[in-house]
Design an enzyme around this catalytic site. Structure first.
Site, PDB file in Angstrom:
ATOM      1  N   HIS A 129      -2.766   3.088  -4.755  1.00 55.31           N
ATOM      2  CA  HIS A 129      -2.126   2.682  -3.497  1.00 55.31           C
ATOM      3  C   HIS A 129      -0.695   2.200  -3.755  1.00 55.31           C
ATOM      4  O   HIS A 129      -0.263   1.176  -3.232  1.00 55.31           O
ATOM      5  CB  HIS A 129      -2.953   1.612  -2.791  1.00 55.31           C
ATOM      6  CG  HIS A 129      -4.243   2.129  -2.225  1.00 55.31           C
ATOM      7  ND1 HIS A 129      -4.277   2.951  -1.115  1.00 55.31           N
ATOM      8  CD2 HIS A 129      -5.528   1.975  -2.630  1.00 55.31           C
ATOM      9  CE1 HIS A 129      -5.545   3.264  -0.859  1.00 55.31           C
ATOM     10  NE2 HIS A 129      -6.319   2.695  -1.762  1.00 55.31           N
ATOM     11  N   GLU A 185      -9.611   2.865  -5.519  1.00 52.87           N
ATOM     12  CA  GLU A 185      -9.162   4.190  -5.090  1.00 52.87           C
ATOM     13  C   GLU A 185      -7.907   4.658  -5.842  1.00 52.87           C
ATOM     14  O   GLU A 185      -6.872   4.954  -5.246  1.00 52.87           O
ATOM     15  CB  GLU A 185      -8.921   4.198  -3.575  1.00 52.87           C
ATOM     16  CG  GLU A 185     -10.175   3.924  -2.778  1.00 52.87           C
ATOM     17  CD  GLU A 185      -9.952   3.885  -1.281  1.00 52.87           C
ATOM     18  OE1 GLU A 185     -10.862   4.303  -0.528  1.00 52.87           O
ATOM     19  OE2 GLU A 185      -8.872   3.443  -0.851  1.00 52.87           O
ATOM     20  N   ASP A 202       0.853  -1.186   0.000  1.00 51.14           N
ATOM     21  CA  ASP A 202       0.000   0.000   0.000  1.00 51.14           C
ATOM     22  C   ASP A 202       0.892   1.241   0.000  1.00 51.14           C
ATOM     23  O   ASP A 202       2.130   1.125  -0.075  1.00 51.14           O
ATOM     24  CB  ASP A 202      -0.958   0.012   1.187  1.00 51.14           C
ATOM     25  CG  ASP A 202      -2.330   0.567   0.795  1.00 51.14           C
ATOM     26  OD1 ASP A 202      -2.392   1.764   0.453  1.00 51.14           O
ATOM     27  OD2 ASP A 202      -3.311  -0.183   0.831  1.00 51.14           O
TER      28      ASP A 202
END
Length: 742
Positions: free
Chosen positions: A254, A318, A181
């Site tokens: 990420h 995302e 991440d």
């Protein structure tokens, strides 16, 4: 080995199995387990038989011999490869299964029929009476998963094994290991040493909540990674417990930690650092450069050698398109491939990776954002932003795994207790997890077949310690295991809670730091003959609630709760659960502000989000204010992207002097206070502006003396979240608390 039914057994464990078996018939007799007992098994079941033998011998002084008192039989007639039959008679224990995996689940069931002392070697007796019964069992869903994020905070290999052991006990068959991440890269990739040297470490870590202003940091370098030998060790350990390990390597978003190590992986090749705070960042893998795909293919080649699972999770969530919009290489890729926009560019990215992995014999799983711009041909969708992604994917005949935030995110608060450890937000009590049906209502029978199963997720931004991981996961993982395994008709919350109470003793013996909210008091405002009253209850039905209404602490001498408490004036109720000797749970406190709207009629348009529906419309005028720090409790109502209209009917015209309310303004969670409120009183209209602020709580007050029966509030949504903010491009959430009318 026949046990005389007239003789009283030394100790018998009640049949309180989690997850509840499909079919169970209990008889009155018992099987005596002692050192006279032996075991035989088909060679295919050696792993499960060895586990049972070791569990008994290390948990007690009982030694298992070599005969057929406990027998493992391979039965090809059992249809489900994970199914089993367990039969206990006075003379024999018989386990039948088609596979060792099925046999292992029978062993886990049998384990729960033994005293908890077996879990830690403290069982002192030389024999134990086991209830005779017959169980036929198999899972409802083929995918039964639990997730753990180790990128935000990392945990030892020994703890990962302990986590896997606990999952195996609950018949969970998949461990989703989130390894990369923005805040850290946790898997060794030998071809790219900077992933270990740079991407695995951040300079410091955020202290407190993301929404706290100003942000502060601990000033301590944090990080680490799992070597490939560590990974092999964990995967082999899990395999021995019939748990598949699915790695997650995030892409294209990420990716800030990886780009910090190799800046050429980003669009603008800027020198950046591993993220030291939480959230979503604009630095994502560039989709226009072929060398990016070379890097990711090299990484995946090493990942594939470590994980035999057919699935590789590639994230896909995302991923802000900010840099892609200004990146020459990305824009050239869009033109060259005939793509419509950056969303289709992400679909191109995912499909290119999927094709590579398919050629390697692997399938991809991605979060539901991979639907945007077109779904990769063979992808499985993990639906987290509600159930819409699952429905869309299943209707396209793609497999889906259900993991919506509303029921499956264990980083949410599980209690309204003010002493709960800091969490990301939200409110997900045990009962709500248990209420989840993984099959969305919008799917027909054929489409429902594409729902592989369900998974609980634990993101660890606010979970730095291993005992806190356990606290957040247990007992909610028990609920998740039951809805994943058991038939829907066997789901019964009251029965489940009674079994959890017994199971908690097993967790204690295993030194698992579970959250015990079974003895907490819950409250609800109701109306009895037109009079508002407050109802108290607790999950365990045979316990006593004692309470006071003057704010003093309840004691063994306090009044016993028998019926709802009338609410006609300001008061503070404190209550707790007691047995005949002591207080069992924490003290419950609720402060009531009696005002003119309490108990009156109220309507909302639209209804609040199902995820954040609080106590419903009446919760806005029940005299109880929400938490100062948690927007997901029972008093805050959340609306996503909608203008909200609230109408309160006072029943008759009344004199009023003020209307007060407040909004949550946690912009890190996409929550923004509105810019204004419009009030309508019968036929009169007025509005107030709300100042722009970064404060978490925004109080509003309309002060004016007037007479009215109807009060209408029009609350426009803030709008689209601006660029550069968390959730940019999405509509904001509106969260409103108690509307106080005096």
């Amino acid at each position: 080995m026949i046990f005389n039914c007239d003789q009283k057994p030394t100790e018998v464990v009640a049949s309180q199995i989690i997850p509840v078996p499909n079919e169970k018939v209990v008889s009155e007799s018992y099987f005596i387990l002692s050192s006279n007992i032996g075991m035989q098994y088909d060679v295919a079941f050696k792993t499960s038989a060895d586990f049972l033998k070791t569990f008994i011998e290390e948990g007690s002084s009982i030694k298992i011999k070599d005969n057929n008192d406990i027998t493992f039989i391979k039965d090809e007639n059992i249809k489900n490869p994970e199914g089993y039959q367990l039969e206990i008679t006075p003379s024999q224990i018989t386990i039948k299964a088609k596979t060792d995996q099925g046999a292992s689940y029978a062993v886990q069931t049998l384990r729960q029929l033994l005293p908890v002392g077996f879990e830690n070697g403290s069982f002192a007796s030389r024999e134990i009476a086991i209830q005779c019964l017959k169980i036929e069992d198999a899972p409802r869903f083929q995918y039964r998963g639990m997730h753990l994020d180790v990128a935000r905070h990392m945990f030892s290999v020994e703890f990962i094994k302990k986590y896997i052991d606990a999952l195996a006990m609950l018949k969970v068959n998949t461990f989703h290991w989130h390894l990369t991440d923005d805040q850290g890269w946790r898997i060794e990739i030998k071809k790219y040493p900077k992933l270990q040297q740079t991407a695995a470490f951040r300079d410091e870590t955020l202290v407190g909540h993301f929404s706290d202003q100003p942000s502060t940091y601990d000033g301590k370098r944090y990080g680490g990674f799992y070597t490939q030998e560590d990974i092999k060790d964990v995967v082999a350990y899990a395999k021995n417990r019939h748990i598949k390990v699915i790695p997650e390597i995030e892409m294209p978003g990420h990716a800030q930690a990886a780009i910090a190590a190799y800046p050429e992986l980003g669009c603008h090749e800027d020198s950046i650092k591993v993220a030291k705070t939480w959230g979503v960042f604009d630095d994502i893998f560039c989709a226009g450069k072929d060398e990016i795909f070379v890097f990711l293919q090299d990484v995946l080649d090493e990942v594939i050698t470590l994980f035999p699972s057919k699935y590789i999770h590639i994230g896909g969530d995302e991923a802000p398109k900010t840099h892609w919009k200004t990146c020459e290489a990305c824009q050239n890729r869009i033109k060259k491939e005939g793509l419509k926009d950056e969303h289709e560019l992400q679909s191109y990215f995912i499909q290119r990776i999927e094709k590579y992995l398919n050629n390697k014999g692997k399938q991809i799983i991605g979060w539901d954002e991979i639907l945007e711009g077109g779904l990769a041909p063979n992808a499985t969708v993990m639906s987290w932003r509600g159930t819409n992604g699952a429905v869309e994917a299943a209707k396209q005949h793609h497999n889906v795994i259900m993991t919506p935030t509303s029921h499956c995110y264990f980083d949410y608060y599980q209690s309204t207790n003010k002493d709960e450890p800091l969490a990301i937000g939200g409110y997900l009590p045990l009962e709500k997890v248990y209420s989840f049906n993984p099959i969305p209502e919008a799917l027909n029978q054929e489409e429902s077949q594409y729902v592989l199963g369900v998974q609980g997720n634990l993101w660890t931004e606010y979970i730095p310690k291993e005992n806190q991981v356990e606290y957040m996961v247990f007992p909610r993982a028990l609920a998740m295991s039951e809805i994943a395994w058991s038939k829907r008709e066997n789901i019964n919350y009251e029965d489940f809670v009674s079994r959890v109470e017994a199971f908690n003793k097993r967790l204690e013996a295993l030194e698992i730091n579970y959250a015990n909210h079974l003895y907490e008091v819950e409250g609800e405002l109701i109306s009895e003959q037109g009079v508002p009253s407050y109802k108290l209850e607790t999950l365990i039905k045979d316990k006593i609630i004692r309470f006071t209404t003057d704010g003093s602490l309840p004691t063994q001498e306090s009044q016993v709760y028998k019926k709802p408490i009338p609410f006609t004036e300001d008061m503070t109720i404190t209550a707790a659960v007691f047995n005949e000797k002591k207080q069992l749970g924490t003290t419950f406190t609720e402060t009531f502000n009696y005002h003119k709207a309490v108990g009156k009629n109220i309507t909302l348009n639209p209804d609040p989000s199902k995820v954040y529906s609080g106590s419903g419309a009446q919760g806005l005028i029940n005299g109880i204010s929400g938490s100062d720090s948690r927007y997901g409790d029972k008093e805050w109502l959340g609306f996503w992207g909608d203008d909200v209209e609230i109408t309160i009917d006072l029943g008759k015209a009344m004199e009023i002097n003020s209307i007060k309310t407040r909004f949550y303004n946690g912009q890190g969670q996409w929550i923004y206070a509105p810019k204004k409120i419009e009030f309508t009183f019968d036929s009169e209209i007025e509005s107030i502006n709300i100042p722009n602020t970064n404060d978490i709580l925004v109080n509003t007050s309309f002060n004016r003396k007037l007479k009215t029966r109807f009060i209408k509030l029009k609350i426009p949504n803030y709008g689209v979240i601006p660029e550069g903010r968390q959730g940019s491009g999405n509509k904001a959430w509106t969260f409103i608390d108690e509307i106080i009318i005096n």
